[in-house]
Write an enzyme that holds these catalytic residues in place. Structure first.
Site, mmCIF file in Angstrom:
data_model
loop_
_atom_site.group_PDB
_atom_site.id
_atom_site.type_symbol
_atom_site.label_atom_id
_atom_site.label_comp_id
_atom_site.label_asym_id
_atom_site.label_seq_id
_atom_site.Cartn_x
_atom_site.Cartn_y
_atom_site.Cartn_z
ATOM 1 N N LYS A 54 5.112 52.416 42.036
ATOM 2 C CA LYS A 54 6.194 51.422 42.048
ATOM 3 C C LYS A 54 6.191 50.685 43.391
ATOM 4 O O LYS A 54 6.050 51.302 44.447
ATOM 5 C CB LYS A 54 7.540 52.097 41.785
ATOM 6 C CG LYS A 54 7.548 52.735 40.383
ATOM 7 C CD LYS A 54 8.922 53.090 39.899
ATOM 8 C CE LYS A 54 8.834 53.888 38.616
ATOM 9 N NZ LYS A 54 9.396 53.269 37.450
ATOM 10 N N ASP B 60 9.861 68.048 34.410
ATOM 11 C CA ASP B 60 9.520 66.691 33.989
ATOM 12 C C ASP B 60 9.680 65.688 35.132
ATOM 13 O O ASP B 60 8.911 64.736 35.231
ATOM 14 C CB ASP B 60 10.446 66.304 32.815
ATOM 15 C CG ASP B 60 10.043 65.005 32.136
ATOM 16 O OD1 ASP B 60 8.818 64.786 31.968
ATOM 17 O OD2 ASP B 60 10.928 64.210 31.753
ATOM 18 N N LYS C 3 19.023 62.740 32.114
ATOM 19 C CA LYS C 3 18.939 61.872 30.925
ATOM 20 C C LYS C 3 20.369 61.576 30.481
ATOM 21 O O LYS C 3 21.286 62.358 30.738
ATOM 22 C CB LYS C 3 18.222 62.601 29.790
ATOM 23 C CG LYS C 3 16.788 62.992 30.143
ATOM 24 C CD LYS C 3 15.794 62.134 29.421
ATOM 25 C CE LYS C 3 14.377 62.505 29.708
ATOM 26 N NZ LYS C 3 13.515 61.355 29.988
ATOM 27 N N HIS D 217 3.399 58.214 38.221
ATOM 28 C CA HIS D 217 3.551 56.754 38.184
ATOM 29 C C HIS D 217 4.618 56.253 39.154
ATOM 30 O O HIS D 217 4.629 55.080 39.506
ATOM 31 C CB HIS D 217 3.785 56.255 36.750
ATOM 32 C CG HIS D 217 5.152 56.489 36.217
ATOM 33 N ND1 HIS D 217 5.562 57.685 35.699
ATOM 34 C CD2 HIS D 217 6.228 55.659 36.118
ATOM 35 C CE1 HIS D 217 6.815 57.578 35.300
ATOM 36 N NE2 HIS D 217 7.247 56.368 35.545
ATOM 37 N N HIS E 135 7.955 63.494 40.381
ATOM 38 C CA HIS E 135 8.475 62.220 40.896
ATOM 39 C C HIS E 135 9.425 62.395 42.088
ATOM 40 O O HIS E 135 9.278 61.747 43.122
ATOM 41 C CB HIS E 135 9.227 61.462 39.796
ATOM 42 C CG HIS E 135 8.426 61.225 38.549
ATOM 43 N ND1 HIS E 135 7.086 60.938 38.565
ATOM 44 C CD2 HIS E 135 8.778 61.225 37.233
ATOM 45 C CE1 HIS E 135 6.650 60.762 37.310
ATOM 46 N NE2 HIS E 135 7.662 60.943 36.496
HETATM 47 C C1 BG6 Z 1 8.211 60.374 32.901
HETATM 48 C C2 BG6 Z 1 9.038 61.438 32.235
HETATM 49 O O1 BG6 Z 1 7.317 60.953 33.807
HETATM 50 O O2 BG6 Z 1 9.058 59.477 33.583
HETATM 51 C C3 BG6 Z 1 10.049 60.820 31.294
HETATM 52 O O3 BG6 Z 1 8.187 62.314 31.503
HETATM 53 C C4 BG6 Z 1 10.870 59.775 32.013
HETATM 54 O O4 BG6 Z 1 10.909 61.818 30.747
HETATM 55 C C5 BG6 Z 1 9.966 58.786 32.750
HETATM 56 O O5 BG6 Z 1 11.646 59.095 31.052
HETATM 57 C C6 BG6 Z 1 10.779 57.853 33.621
HETATM 58 O O6 BG6 Z 1 9.950 56.856 34.139
HETATM 59 P P1 BG6 Z 1 10.520 55.420 34.497
HETATM 60 O O7 BG6 Z 1 9.411 54.742 35.199
HETATM 61 O O8 BG6 Z 1 10.910 54.786 33.200
HETATM 62 O O9 BG6 Z 1 11.706 55.682 35.371
#
Ligand code: BG6
Length: 484
Positions: free
Chosen positions: A177, A230, A335, A173, A235
């Site tokens: 953005k 993760d 985190k 995802h 990402h």
């Molecule tokens: C997800 C992770 O892919 O992305 C999560 O599994 C994380 O752990 C999240 O919190 C963060 O996404 P965003 O868009 O809120 O930064």
């Protein structure tokens, strides 16, 4: 391009992702009038529920998002949703599901697999058996796809038995953005930056995704996963590719993905001997975030009391090609950090010969800060003369604040990507070879950590991570960009 009529089958329809991200994104698109009037959402789950029960449960869990629209918008959105029981072990459920979809024959069928990855293959088998893999069917695979290269390739190979690669949308995802796409526009739509976008002028690149949240209700999943799997494998490496790739010859999906895979292949391997010098793994302890006391990772629900899972990672990556040789790409995610920020910072080199008195600052003065979160903005920092009777310089910035500059509705990441699936645009999705290559690069780090006797470095919740993360950069005379 008008939006085709579609049925979206949401596997994992009762789950967290569906309620927190997917249905809210579809509701936003619905309110903006972007969905075809006939389009339906078939939410599935393994339990026997009526559609009424399911919709009533959404009313509770999505109240935060319902408030964004009018009651009419919400009820017309609910009218699109059906609940269908689909347990991957029950062929009869899939016969009924296929019957529901095939009898209406929408232009496009999207099957979104928001389930645990071990269900991907059984679901695909059932979809293929019931004819729900015809060329108009697109399948969306959520991360994590597997646990390592071998398991992710096993899933990909099985899915490939039933679906062609151009039917498979592996979602990350972060690629949805707006600022990430703006990064491409800045780089490849202007002549200004491209000559500077290379080792001769770039001192280092920093990519940070820090979160205030802890592991929330996902302790069990997170403890088996950790921050490297993760966030970094997907990402952070995708963002790195967007910064570092060569200009693609067009905007076509494979032109972009071909350039990204070249970067992934050019990443210098981090060998077991390098791990201690080039990576830092951390785990949060109790502390305070946003003025509120929070427990440590080991006290969170679902976490083994002696867990060595990392909740923080910092890595010094390097790209072995002519453009980037010798330029560090510092990656960091965690985190329970001090604040929620996602940003890419390009530090440019200083002038070769300074004739003005320089402001005292350790960070390079010319930097481009591309913020993805909490707000989307692009800021170029540079030096100007201090006003008045002086030749001294001071820093200022050119700011592009998207929310204020463009008063138009901007789709969130999930909305944009879901609309891309419906329209059949693959460019912002991850190709199988990219995914495999990203696993190949992170695996030696995972393996070395797993074998190491040293536990992750502790950091207090509400800080920027362990001291070792600062030390990783100070060895190169660099500092993390921390301007909140
Ligand atoms: C997800 C992770 O892919 O992305 C999560 O599994 C994380 O752990 C999240 O919190 C963060 O996404 P965003 O868009 O809120 O930064």
């Amino acid at each position: 391009m008008s939006m085709p009529d579609f049925d979206m089958v949401l596997f994992g329809g009762t789950g967290d992702l569906a309620r927190r991200k997917l249905l809210p994104a579809l509701f936003d698109a619905h309110r903006a009038g972007l969905l075809h009037p006939g389009a339906r959402i078939l939410a599935t789950g393994s339990h026997a529920l009526t559609t009424e029960d399911y919709l009533a449960s959404l009313q509770d869990s999505m109240s935060w998002c319902i408030e964004k629209g009018t009651p009419e918008a919400w009820s017309s959105f609910l009218a699109r949703i059906l609940y269908v029981q689909a347990d991957a072990r029950e062929p009869a459920h899939f016969d009924a599901l296929a019957q529901q979809v095939l009898s209406r024959a929408p232009e496009v069928v999207v099957c979104y697999l928001a389930t645990a990855p071990h269900l991907f293959v059984p679901i695909c088998e059932q979809l293929a058996r019931t004819g729900l893999n015809h060329p108009n069917v697109r399948i969306v695979l959520e991360k994590p796809l597997g646990h390592d290269l071998e398991s992710s390739e096993a899933i990909n190979a099985s899915v490939a038995r039933f679906f062609a690669e151009d039917q498979i949308y592996r979602i990350d995802h972060y690629l949805g953005k707006e600022s990430v796409q703006n990064l491409m526009a800045i780089r490849f739509g202007n002549a200004l930056f491209e000559p500077l976008w290379r080792r001769e002028w770039v001192q280092d690149v920093q990519i940070t995704i820090s979160e205030e949240l802890g592991v929330e209700k996902r302790g069990d999943f997170y403890d088996r996963t950790g921050a490297l799997r993760d966030m970094v494998q997907n990402h952070l490496l995708q963002l790195l590719c967007m910064v570092a790739m060569e200009p693609p010859s067009s905007l076509s999906e494979d032109a972009i993905r071909d350039e990204k895979i070249k970067i992934l292949k050019a990443l210098k391997p981090i060998t077991p001997q390098d791990v201690a010098d080039k990576t830092v793994r951390g785990q949060y302890r109790a502390g305070a975030v946003g003025g509120k006391a929070v427990p440590g990772y080991l006290e969170e629900e679902g976490i083994a009391p002696d867990s060595r899972t990392e909740t923080f990672v910092a890595i010094k990556a390097e790209i072995a090609n002519w453009r980037w040789a010798g330029v560090p790409f510092y990656l960091r995610t965690g985190k329970r950090m001090q604040s929620r920020v996602a940003e890419i910072v390009i530090h440019f080199r200083d002038v070769p010969h300074a004739i003005f008195p320089r402001p005292l600052a350790q960070s390079p003065q010319n930097r481009l800060v591309i913020r993805l979160q909490p707000e989307e903005s692009i800021r170029l920092h540079f030096l100007v003369k201090q006003p008045g009777d002086t030749v001294a310089l001071t820093t200022t910035s050119l700011d592009l604040d998207f929310a204020n500059s463009f008063k138009v509705r901007r789709a969130g990441a999930y909305e944009r990507l879901l609309l891309d699936v419906i329209r059949g645009r693959l460019g912002l999705f991850v190709r199988r070879d990219e995914q495999a290559q990203a696993w190949r690069w992170v695996e030696p780090i995972l393996d070395t950590w797993a074998e190491s006797a040293a536990p992750p470095k502790a950091y207090t919740a509400g800080t920027w991570g362990p001291a070792a993360s600062t030390a990783l950069l100070s060895r190169d005379d660099a500092l993390w960009h921390e301007e909140v």
